[in-house]
Design a protein around this motif. Structure first.
Motif, PDB file in Angstrom:
ATOM      1  N   SER A 107      56.519  -7.595 -41.992  1.00  0.00           N
ATOM      2  CA  SER A 107      57.290  -7.924 -43.348  1.00  0.00           C
ATOM      3  C   SER A 107      57.790  -9.590 -43.496  1.00  0.00           C
ATOM      4  CB  SER A 107      59.101  -7.549 -42.503  1.00  0.00           C
ATOM      5  OG  SER A 107      58.374  -5.815 -42.182  1.00  0.00           O
ATOM      6  N   ARG A 150      54.887 -10.736 -45.748  1.00  0.00           N
ATOM      7  CA  ARG A 150      54.815 -10.593 -46.856  1.00  0.00           C
ATOM      8  C   ARG A 150      55.989 -11.299 -48.026  1.00  0.00           C
ATOM      9  NH1 ARG A 150      52.907  -5.241 -45.682  1.00  0.00           N
ATOM     10  NH2 ARG A 150      51.339  -4.617 -47.136  1.00  0.00           N
ATOM     11  N   GLU A 188      55.362 -14.343 -50.902  1.00  0.00           N
ATOM     12  CA  GLU A 188      56.530 -13.799 -52.396  1.00  0.00           C
ATOM     13  C   GLU A 188      57.699 -14.609 -52.063  1.00  0.00           C
ATOM     14  OE1 GLU A 188      58.710 -10.140 -50.962  1.00  0.00           O
ATOM     15  OE2 GLU A 188      56.620  -9.199 -51.384  1.00  0.00           O
ATOM     16  N   GLU A 214      51.048  -9.388 -54.122  1.00  0.00           N
ATOM     17  CA  GLU A 214      50.455  -8.119 -53.338  1.00  0.00           C
ATOM     18  C   GLU A 214      49.267  -8.238 -54.377  1.00  0.00           C
ATOM     19  OE1 GLU A 214      50.436  -5.904 -49.354  1.00  0.00           O
ATOM     20  OE2 GLU A 214      52.508  -6.762 -50.155  1.00  0.00           O
TER      21      GLU A 214
END
Length: 536
Positions: free
Chosen positions: A220, A223, A227, A233
């Motif tokens: 997490s 990511r 981002e 992704e």
């Protein structure tokens, strides 16, 4: 006895037990502890007894595996609401309904105690009294409930006389009847049990549960970090017609629809670069990769990597990003860039990380200068003197890397602190742009943490003519017997011909990142590691 024969044997034994229960036999009468009828391959006594209890429930019209239960609270919610707020012996009129796995049972005369545990290990005590639920219900509880069952309890929230937060049950129900006993809760699982039956480890070992959650937290964090930088992704193919993206021995398979051989993905690199060609300027993928090579404390045949590519970046850009990804993952998961490893020692991931030039650091260890112009014969002489094994297909780059490995990777303390090893030989890096100021070297780094390689990054090669030359060299090495050499991917070269912007790319093993952050082995970081069946 083959698999089908044993399964049929076990089913027949289950049916026999059910028939005895239906005929009025007691639980003890329904089982055969000696297994005289079905032999050593049948259910052991404990499993037979649980099968008999399941049959008894069905005979009495009770579903051992109900589809729905009127749960109103989780164990965690009850603990958060009442922990430390009740005096010993204090009772409330608050009624809750919850469920969990039975990990402790104490059956007294008119009062039984049961400890339930949530999936994350949060416990709560249940109390069942003859006065509250009735003599018949309490007798049935004692008869049917075993360690490992999932149990539903409804009742008032109280504190026992000893101050234990408890549910004083007015209603109970088996939520799932467990047919196999749990391992001993007071003993550690051995490595064999952990690896072959990780679900048992997750039940009894808090460290294994934490690893699953830590892994999810790290993913997490990665990511979110990508981002926040404007990355998209992506998902790229696992089944590929050519092996590429890394130098490694592949797994092969076959597609019946096309009657052709395929490779399991070694790396997603060539597809993610095609996305750069297509205008996706910042892209990453968290992907499963497969390499048909060795298995040890830091290698697994099936593993997870993170790869990322950014237009108009270089390998220097990717070093900055990679350091940020790792440090932020440590902060998000453990609250600090100083992490505590499995052996209790601390490891510092903070600050700015060290850099080493491959050729300069090798020359320092040899006591003689090695450059891209050093001959293969000279390097072979160094290897022979040091006892470094020769490969089936050798070249300058492979010899340089093998000599460097001899000095720096056999002793983990050489690269204990986080270290970027930079500027590799061109022969071993066919997808990497040549160095701007160091002829014969490429703009590549490998990241080492606690002595093992964690990730790599390139200034990506985007000249289709040079890329074809590199692929041809790889193909010739493959024809000479190099099992790890890449194939010539003409479609990828064609994509480069359309035009790929200058870019930096990085790849990092997720499982190895967990090793770096926790001190575990790779098998402990992968929830279901591949193991050889005992029957083989």
């Amino acid at each position: 006895m083959n698999t089908v024969e044993r399964a049929e044997l076990l089913l027949k034994q289950d049916e026999t037990i059910a028939e005895r229960i239906a005929g009025g036999a007691s639980l003890d009468e329904a089982i055969d502890p000696s297994n005289e009828q079905y032999g050593p391959h049948a259910h052991p006594e404990q499993v037979q007894m649980r099968v008999a209890k399941r049959s008894l429930m069905l005979q009495n019209g009770v579903d051992p595996y109900p589809a729905e239960l009127p749960v109103t609270h989780t164990i965690q919610q009850v603990r958060e609401a009442y922990e430390g707020k009740l005096e010993a012996g204090q009772e409330t009129d608050d009624v809750v309904a919850l469920a969990g796995r039975v990990i402790f049972l104490r059956n007294g005369g008119g009062l039984c105690f049961v400890q339930l545990e949530a999936g994350d290990g949060t416990p709560i005590q249940g109390m069942l009294s003859k006065k509250e639920i009735g003599a018949d219900s309490l007798k049935e509880f004692k008869q049917l409930v075993d360690l490992g069952d999932f149990l539903f309890l409804k009742g008032r929230v109280i504190s026992s006389k000893t101050g234990e937060l408890s549910i004083f049950a007015s209603e109970w129900k088996i939520a799932t009847k467990a047919l196999r006993p749990l391992p001993a809760l007071h003993k550690e699982l051995n490595e064999e049990q952990r690896t072959r039956k990780p679900y048992l480890g997750m039940i009894v070992d808090d460290a294994m549960r934490k690893m699953v959650r830590n892994r999810a937290s790290v993913v997490s964090s990665l990511r979110r970090n990508f981002e926040s930088r404007g990355y998209i992704e992506a998902e790229t193919p696992m089944l590929q017609t050519l092996r590429g993206g890394a130098t490694a021995r592949p797994f092969t398979t076959h597609i019946n629809a096309f009657d052709m051989g395929l490779y399991l993905r070694i790396a997603p690199e060539l597809f993610l670069k095609r996305m750069l060609v297509g205008g996706i300027d910042r892209v990453f993928e968290i992907n499963r990769a497969f390499r048909n090579e060795g298995a040890d404390a830091t290698h697994a045949p099936e593993f997870t990597t993170i790869e990322a590519y950014e237009a108009y970046a270089t390998y220097d850009t990717m070093a900055t990003i990679t350091q940020s990804l790792i440090q932020q993952a440590a902060l998000d998961t453990f609250g600090s860039t100083t992490v505590t490893l499995a052996d209790g020692t601390e490891y510092d991931l903070g600050g700015q990380w060290r850099e080493l030039d491959m050729y300069e650091s090798l020359s320092e260890k040899l006591g003689e200068e090695v450059t891209p112009a050093t001959s293969v014969q000279t390097l072979q002489a160094f290897a022979d003197k040091l006892g470094v094994e020769h490969e089936k297909v050798e070249n300058h780059g492979k010899l340089v890397e093998n000599l460097w490995d001899h000095f720096y990777t056999e002793d983990p303390h050489q690269l204990w602190e986080p270290t970027f090893v930079r500027d590799f030989p061109v022969e071993t890096s066919p997808l990497t742009k040549s160095h701007r100021s160091k002829p014969g070297q490429v703009e590549k780094w490998d990241l080492y943490i606690r002595g093992f390689e964690l990730g790599t990054a390139y200034s990506e090669l985007n000249d289709p003519v040079v890329q074809r030359q590199r692929f041809v060299e790889q193909a010739k090495m493959g024809m000479a017997g190099d099992d790890e050499a890449m194939d010539i991917d003409e479609d990828f070269i064609e994509a480069l011909g359309v035009g790929m912007p200058p870019a930096g790319g990085m790849g990092m093993g997720l499982d190895r990142l967990l090793i770096a952050l926790t001190g575990a082995t790779i098998r402990e970081t992968i929830t279901f590691p591949l193991v050889k069946p005992l029957s083989m």
